[in-house]
Design a protein around this motif. Structure first.
Motif, short mmCIF file in Angstrom:
data_model
loop_
_atom_site.label_atom_id
_atom_site.label_comp_id
_atom_site.label_asym_id
_atom_site.label_seq_id
_atom_site.Cartn_x
_atom_site.Cartn_y
_atom_site.Cartn_z
N ILE A 47 0.86 -1.19 0.00
CA ILE A 47 0.00 0.00 0.00
C ILE A 47 0.89 1.24 0.00
O ILE A 47 0.65 2.20 -0.73
CB ILE A 47 -0.91 0.01 1.24
CG1 ILE A 47 -1.83 -1.21 1.26
CG2 ILE A 47 -1.70 1.30 1.30
CD1 ILE A 47 -3.00 -1.13 0.34
N GLN A 48 1.95 1.21 0.80
CA GLN A 48 2.83 2.37 0.87
C GLN A 48 3.44 2.67 -0.50
O GLN A 48 3.58 3.82 -0.89
CB GLN A 48 3.93 2.14 1.91
CG GLN A 48 3.37 2.02 3.31
CD GLN A 48 4.48 1.96 4.37
OE1 GLN A 48 5.59 2.37 4.12
NE2 GLN A 48 4.14 1.47 5.54
N GLN A 49 3.78 1.60 -1.21
CA GLN A 49 4.35 1.78 -2.53
C GLN A 49 3.35 2.45 -3.47
O GLN A 49 3.70 3.34 -4.24
CB GLN A 49 4.72 0.41 -3.10
CG GLN A 49 5.88 0.46 -4.04
CD GLN A 49 7.06 -0.28 -3.47
OE1 GLN A 49 6.92 -1.36 -2.93
NE2 GLN A 49 8.23 0.29 -3.55
N LEU A 50 2.09 2.05 -3.35
CA LEU A 50 1.06 2.65 -4.19
C LEU A 50 0.83 4.11 -3.77
O LEU A 50 0.55 4.97 -4.61
CB LEU A 50 -0.24 1.85 -4.10
CG LEU A 50 -0.12 0.44 -4.73
CD1 LEU A 50 -1.35 -0.39 -4.47
CD2 LEU A 50 0.15 0.53 -6.22
N VAL A 51 0.94 4.39 -2.47
CA VAL A 51 0.82 5.77 -2.01
C VAL A 51 1.95 6.61 -2.64
O VAL A 51 1.72 7.74 -3.08
CB VAL A 51 0.88 5.84 -0.47
CG1 VAL A 51 0.98 7.28 0.00
CG2 VAL A 51 -0.35 5.19 0.14
N ALA A 52 3.14 6.01 -2.70
CA ALA A 52 4.26 6.73 -3.31
C ALA A 52 3.96 7.05 -4.77
O ALA A 52 4.30 8.13 -5.27
CB ALA A 52 5.54 5.89 -3.20
N ILE A 53 3.29 6.12 -5.46
CA ILE A 53 2.94 6.39 -6.86
C ILE A 53 1.87 7.48 -6.94
O ILE A 53 1.94 8.36 -7.80
CB ILE A 53 2.47 5.09 -7.55
CG1 ILE A 53 3.64 4.11 -7.59
CG2 ILE A 53 1.98 5.37 -8.96
CD1 ILE A 53 3.32 2.79 -8.23
N SER A 54 0.92 7.46 -6.00
CA SER A 54 -0.08 8.53 -5.97
C SER A 54 0.61 9.88 -5.84
O SER A 54 0.21 10.87 -6.45
CB SER A 54 -1.02 8.38 -4.79
OG SER A 54 -1.56 7.10 -4.73
N GLN A 62 -1.57 -5.96 -8.33
CA GLN A 62 -2.16 -4.63 -8.08
C GLN A 62 -1.30 -3.54 -8.68
O GLN A 62 -1.78 -2.66 -9.40
CB GLN A 62 -2.18 -4.37 -6.58
CG GLN A 62 -3.47 -4.67 -5.90
CD GLN A 62 -3.31 -4.47 -4.40
OE1 GLN A 62 -2.52 -3.65 -3.95
NE2 GLN A 62 -4.06 -5.23 -3.65
N LEU A 63 -0.01 -3.63 -8.37
CA LEU A 63 0.91 -2.62 -8.84
C LEU A 63 0.93 -2.58 -10.36
O LEU A 63 0.88 -1.51 -10.97
CB LEU A 63 2.31 -2.92 -8.30
CG LEU A 63 3.41 -1.97 -8.74
CD1 LEU A 63 3.23 -0.63 -8.09
CD2 LEU A 63 4.78 -2.53 -8.40
N PHE A 64 0.95 -3.76 -10.97
CA PHE A 64 1.01 -3.81 -12.43
C PHE A 64 -0.26 -3.23 -13.04
O PHE A 64 -0.22 -2.59 -14.09
CB PHE A 64 1.25 -5.25 -12.91
CG PHE A 64 2.69 -5.65 -12.80
CD1 PHE A 64 3.62 -4.80 -12.22
CD2 PHE A 64 3.14 -6.87 -13.28
CE1 PHE A 64 4.96 -5.16 -12.12
CE2 PHE A 64 4.47 -7.25 -13.18
CZ PHE A 64 5.37 -6.39 -12.60
#
Lengths: 350, 509, 340
Positions: B149-156, B182-184
């Motif tokens: 989730i943190q990684q996706l927040v970083a992308i946001s 998810q990430l992909f």
């Protein structure tokens, strides 16, 4: 390897320069005289007066090597002095060597317990060393005041006075204590694996634990050594002023000790340490102190000088300065200095 | 492919020198809008240096960077971000002490005058999170969420900066399979909306799954740029390592060796577990056997070996070593019973970076002997020389500081440390992760050779092929539980993946 | 929560209000603990002293007597939030105090003396910040240099105490704004204003959020494009400025400058900040918590003097309290690490 790359080169050079400046400014500085089989002179005074700081700084070196710091050394000195003098004061025969011996042993045991307490907080509870030892730094002087009943306990005891001002053969006894401690630590470092294991723990505690090193024991031990040495320093201090002064004993000594360790080239980040470096660091501080006194500056103002020393040393050791010097050395590296702080730590740390 | 679209990033003749090293030597690199472009190379090939040159971390000695048709020199990461280049790193570079919303918006919060408008900040953050399909309360602390989730927040966050170029530096190395999916999904959406994505990963599967184009670097120089369809895997690996792949492929399948399981096992664990960490599991390892642990990250594979080694304390279970009951609650107990463990976190829990190669190698033996009995210099030198030679540590200088060696050589030094203690059971957790292919092959060979000589090994790897190749028996874990054991002679890669994903779920394919 | 889950991601929405509160405000727990301790201290002292403790006079005096420490703790909070530490504040307070007294004694106008004091503090802060940020010196050591410098300079200005006659400066202390039996002095107002400004800056400006971000993860803050360098230096300048301001307040309070003032006060300030719930590892804490921390400190001091106990107990009790808080914080951190 070129000589100026050796880690002790700069500290030694600083000490030599300092001594040379003194010798030129006041020729009597180097003079050592022999009276009644005892050596006297400015240099001898420096060696004798440096004993408390030497002991504290040596203990600090070991603690810093484990990635720690011991802020409580001054407070431990105060407690140790208070314990010893209260025992001597309360005994029937303050002048007896036996009384003083008992007092010293008890004071050292108390210091050992205080060091063990610090070690417990750091190694067993995992509290940051600065914070853990801050507790004792704050509370320790209160304890010392309680022991002395809020007064400055003064005693008249020849065996006690001997510790700080007596001579063993031609040399001051206090200096002999320093030499014994330095030798003992040096031997332990060389002859056993404690030196390298301590460095391993300081550099990477978790890797060391998984490699089977008793990290907890080593860290704990370091604080105990620091406690005992601070206790010993406290006794020498008390012996020197023939009193237990809970507020003045070891005042700011933690800071001078840390300064000595840094001057000696040991990094505060832990790991690699140098006993010899700390010895040189202490001698630099003590010589500088003597120089400032000689210049007629009130001793209360001397911290200004030490402030400049600290600033000069840390700037000289900083990666930015080193990179700038390297750039001057020829390697074409546009914008190198400007981008220093953007670089990852690993690369500039060398 | 969109080879005709003008590139958003054009790097030409990029050269970067570090003291004594030519880190990048005239490298060209093109990134086009709407593509996922993988940057491949062994460790030390110059991938991260190239990324850091693009993001303003390093100054470029030679060469030009053109972004959206304009010549640029970035002095800081902030400059690069302002030009639309955002980076998401392997270790999530956010602030765990702040809220999700703040992390997304930090430095770009909507303000009224000089004061931050918190309500607008959180609404805005929520909008950006939603656009990536993330249903999160922006007011929760970042540290309460998983790494994925943190990684996706970083992308946001990168989206807030209206990034036209998104650099993903090994974003998947700590994610499990679902999280990677998810990430992909997010990456594909971004690509379709015209963002140029630069992707770095050690996982070949993922590179082939997500990328449109691959650029290969080797030793600081450009090897070439290829559309994915034109570059089969073996060709890619060959280009990365600069030699044929025979070494790896030729590794005898030690898996086919027959193990004598009639006597007492070297290690027998019954019901070893810890609440909230691992459900009680059994494991047996016999002399000369390689037992592989297969499972995704977080499946309990690392947790199991840490409990067996005493790195963490188990609260259930019994362990017997050579049939004798053993209480192992600290690494020292394990070492005393001749069990050694090499952690997956090489830098954090493996090497002692500021000490020399020699000191690192003898650390294990010295710790075992205790501090009182120092190993003699001559004895040290002999041991160190022997293992540097046997494992091929390069450079072969025992006095070098370990922190300056490459990852693969650091791993060899660790292996040397443990082999020097003459263990009967060696536990290797991800010994080949993030190291170059050559060192990987060396380590696999060594494990196979030593086990043939009677050493027992527990081997963990994210690369299932590697596990299949080395282990005779494979214990499979999922969701913090051991779900079964397989004989590696009986399964192939697809079978293992299927078992790992579906066994016990009642829906086996 | 909205029922229509548009997202593809399994959202970890908290289920109860309590959980929502926990997941949003876990960082406030230590500060609440400090508040509870403060209340317990008040209630305990009131019960023990049979109603003589909670009086308007006593509580007004609490602020008055500790105004200098409030200001120091505010500055220290900024530094500790960036995961740094400033050991120089006690000495800076002494230096600026004696400097101000000396200037006033020489007939320098009060406004100029005050500006010089504040600037003097800020300059020492700037020195420390520069060493920390641009020369990669550990905050501990850099501020140690600041401590030595300020303490030495205090003695350079004067070796003995200097009385302050200036009515303007003394007015800061003597003027009492009264409401019934309650009163507040301009020094108290300065202290509260400092807290208010600091709270505003920390929570409502980008600069303040950058301070928190640095404490959370400095490397991340840098990669996020925040101005880490200038913000970090600014934190030390603020701490130095607060040192100067507290020098002014203390000079007004004691009616004199004295070079031996504030020995060990940096430790009191650190203790107050930690007791107030700010983590020494940085990134978590509140300036209002530091205010509570100072009040806890001041209340204990008052209770001890009420009971006629020896002042040495003060050091022991503050040490013990510090220990308690550190152990509790350690436990909280350990638990949150385990959850991950």
């Amino acid at each position: 390897m070129r000589i100026w790359r050796h880690r002790l080169f700069w500290p030694s050079a600083a000490l030599v320069v300092l001594v040379a400046v003194n010798a030129i400014a006041r020729p009597q500085f180097l003079r050592i005289t022999l009276q009644d089989g005892e050596l006297y002179g400015a240099l001898i005074d420096i060696l004798r007066n440096s004993a408390p700081l030497m002991l504290v700084a040596l203990g600090m070196t070991i603690v810093i090597a484990t990635r720690g710091i011991d802020l409580s050394v001054g407070a431990v000195m105060a407690v140790s002095g208070a314990v010893a003098l209260t025992i001597i004061d309360g005994s029937g025969d303050p002048g007896a060597t036996g009384t003083v011996l008992v007092a010293v042993v008890v004071a050292l045991l108390v210091s050992l317990v205080l060091g063990a307490w610090n070690g417990f907080l750091v190694s067993a509870l995992g509290i940051q060393p600065i914070v853990a030892t801050l507790v004792l730094m704050l509370a320790g002087r209160g304890v010392a005041l309680l022991i002395t009943g809020g007064f400055i306990t003064t005693v008249n005891s020849a065996p006690l006075a001997y510790i700080a001002s007596g001579y063993l053969t031609v040399l001051p006894f206090a200096f002999i204590i320093s030499v014994v401690v330095i030798t003992a630590l040096g031997l332990v470092e060389r002859r056993t694996a404690l030196g390298v294991l301590t460095e391993a723990v300081g550099i990477n505690p978790e890797a060391s634990r998984l490699a089977g090193v008793r990290s907890r024991g080593i860290i704990w031990g370091a604080y105990m050594v620091s406690g005992v040495l601070a206790g010993l320093a406290g006794i020498i201090y008390a012996s020197n002023i023939k009193a237990a002064d809970a507020n003045a004993a070891g005042f700011l000594i933690e800071l001078y000790a840390i300064l000595a360790v840094v001057l000696g080239g040991t990094s505060l980040a832990g790991g690699k340490f140098s006993i010899a470096g700390t010895v040189i660091g202490v001698l630099i501080i003590q010589t500088l102190d003597s120089t400032i006194l000689f210049l007629g500056v009130p001793s209360a103002q001397s911290p200004v000088f030490f402030a400049f020393v600290v600033v000069a040393v840390v700037i000289a050791q900083s990666p930015r300065t080193r990179n700038a010097l390297r750039a001057l050395g020829g390697a074409r590296r546009p914008r190198a200095a400007a981008s220093v702080q953007d670089r990852p730590k690993v690369e500039v740390a060398s | 492919m969109r080879a005709d679209t003008p590139p958003i990033v054009e790097m030409r003749g990029i050269t970067i020198r570090f003291p004594g090293v030519l880190a990048l030597d005239g490298v060209d690199f093109l990134l086009r809008p709407g593509e996922v472009h993988a940057l491949m190379g062994e460790n030390g090939a110059g991938k991260s240096t190239l990324i850091k040159a693009l993001t303003g971390v390093y100054a470029v000695d030679d060469g030009t960077i053109t972004v959206a048709g304009e010549r640029r020199t970035f002095a800081t990461t902030a400059d690069a971000q302002a030009a639309g280049i955002s980076t998401v790193y392997q270790e999530v570079n956010l602030c765990p002490n702040l809220t999700v919303g703040e992390n997304v918006m930090l430095g770009h919060e909507p303000r009224r005058g000089r004061t931050i408008d918190w309500r607008a900040t959180h609404t805005e953050a929520e909008r950006h999170l939603r656009s990536l399909g993330l249903e999160l309360d922006p007011r929760t602390l970042l540290s309460t969420h998983s790494i994925a989730i943190q990684q996706l927040v970083a992308i946001s966050r990168a989206m807030v900066l209206e990034a036209k170029v998104l650099i993903l530096d090994e974003p998947t190395s700590s994610l499990d399979r679902d999280e990677v999916e998810q990430l992909f999904g997010v990456i594909r959406d971004l690509r379709d909306s015209g963002v140029a994505i630069l992707f770095v990963s050690h996982f070949l599967d993922q590179v082939y799954e997500i990328s449109d184009r691959i650029t290969v670097l080797r030793n600081g120089a450009l090897v070439g740029e290829y559309p994915v369809a034109d570059l089969p895997r073996d060709a890619l690996v060959t280009k990365m390592i600069g030699r044929e792949l025979d070494d790896l492929e030729a590794l005898s399948r030690s898996a086919h060796r027959v193990i004598d399981r009639t006597g007492e096992p070297v290690l027998r664990a019954e019901g070893v577990g810890r609440r909230g960490v691992l459900e009680p599991a059994d494991l047996e390892v016999y002399a000369g056997e390689v037992v592989g642990l297969a499972g995704l990250l977080g499946s309990g594979r690392t947790e199991l070996v840490r409990l067996l080694y005493g790195a963490d304390r188990p609260d259930h279970g019994r362990v017997a070593v050579h049939g004798r009951p053993a209480r192992i609650t600290s690494p020292r107990h394990a070492i005393d019973r001749r069990i050694s463990f090499s952690s997956e976190d090489r830098r954090g829990e493996g090497i002692v970076a500021d000490l020399t190669v020699a000191e690192n190698i003898v650390l294990g033996i010295q710790a075992r002997k205790g501090w009182m009995r120092k190993i003699r210099k001559s004895e040290q030198d002999a041991v160190v020389a022997e293992y540097i030679e046997a494992l091929g540590v390069r450079p072969a200088d025992p006095q070098l500081i370990v922190g300056n060696l490459s990852g693969g050589n650091q791993q060899k030094v660790l292996l040397a440390r443990w082999l020097a203690t003459a263990p009967e059971l060696l536990v290797l957790d991800e010994p080949t992760r993030g190291i170059d292919v050559g060192a990987k092959a060396d380590i696999q060979h060594k494990v196979s050779e030593l086990s043939a000589q009677g050493l027992s090994v527990i081997f963990i790897s994210s690369e299932l092929e590697e596990v299949l190749r080395l282990a005779q028996r494979i214990a499979v874990l999922r969701d913090r539980k051991k779900i079964g054991e397989l004989d590696s002679g009986d399964v192939d890669l697809d079978g293992l993946i299927d078992y790992l994903a579906n066994e016990g779920k009642g829906s086996a394919a | 929560m909205s029922a229509a889950m548009t997202g593809t991601v399994a959202a970890e929405r908290p289920t109860s209000t309590f959980q929502t509160f926990l997941s949003r405000r876990a960082g406030m727990m230590p500060t609440f603990a400090a508040l509870i301790i403060l209340v317990l201290l008040f209630v305990g002292a009131e019960a023990f002293l049979r109603g003589d403790f909670i009086t308007p006079g006593n509580i007004s005096a609490l602020l008055l007597d500790n105004a200098y420490l409030v200001i120091l703790a505010v500055g220290m909070t900024f530094v500790i939030l960036t995961a740094g530490i400033d050991l120089s504040v006690g000495s800076v307070m002494a230096f600026t105090g004696i400097l101000g007294a000396q200037l006033l004694a020489r007939g320098v106008p009060a406004w100029l003396a005050i500006v010089t004091m504040l600037a003097g503090g800020a300059v020492i802060g700037l020195l420390i910040g520069t060493l920390v940020q641009y020369f990669s010196v550990q905050p501990f050591i850099a501020s140690l240099a600041g401590l030595f410098l300020a303490r030495g300079l205090a003695y350079v200005v004067s070796l003995s105490s200097i009385k302050v006659e200036n009515t303007g400066v003394l007015w800061l202390q003597t003027n009492r704004i009264r409401v019934g039996d309650w009163y507040i002095t301009p020094t108290g107002l300065i202290a509260l204003l400092t807290v208010a400004v600091a709270a505003f800056v920390l929570h409502l400006t980008r600069f303040g959020r950058t301070i928190y971000a640095i404490g959370g993860n400095e490397q991340s803050a840098r990669l996020m494009g925040l101005d880490v360098g200038r913000t970090k230096v600014a934190a030390y300048v603020i701490s130095g400025f607060c040192g100067g301001l507290s020098g002014l307040v203390l000079t007004a309070y004691s009616g004199a400058g004295y070079p031996r003032n504030g020995i060990g006060t940096e430790l009191d300030a650190i203790a107050a900040v930690v007791i107030g719930g700010t983590l020494l590892t940085g990134g978590r804490g509140y300036v209002l918590g530091s205010l509570v921390g100072v009040f806890v400190y001041g209340t204990i001091k008052t209770i001890i003097s009420f009971m006629g106990a020896e002042q040495s107990w003060m050091q022991i009790i503050i040490g013990a309290l510090l220990l308690l808080f550190i152990v509790v914080q350690r436990a909280i951190v350990a638990r949150s690490e385990q959850r991950r």
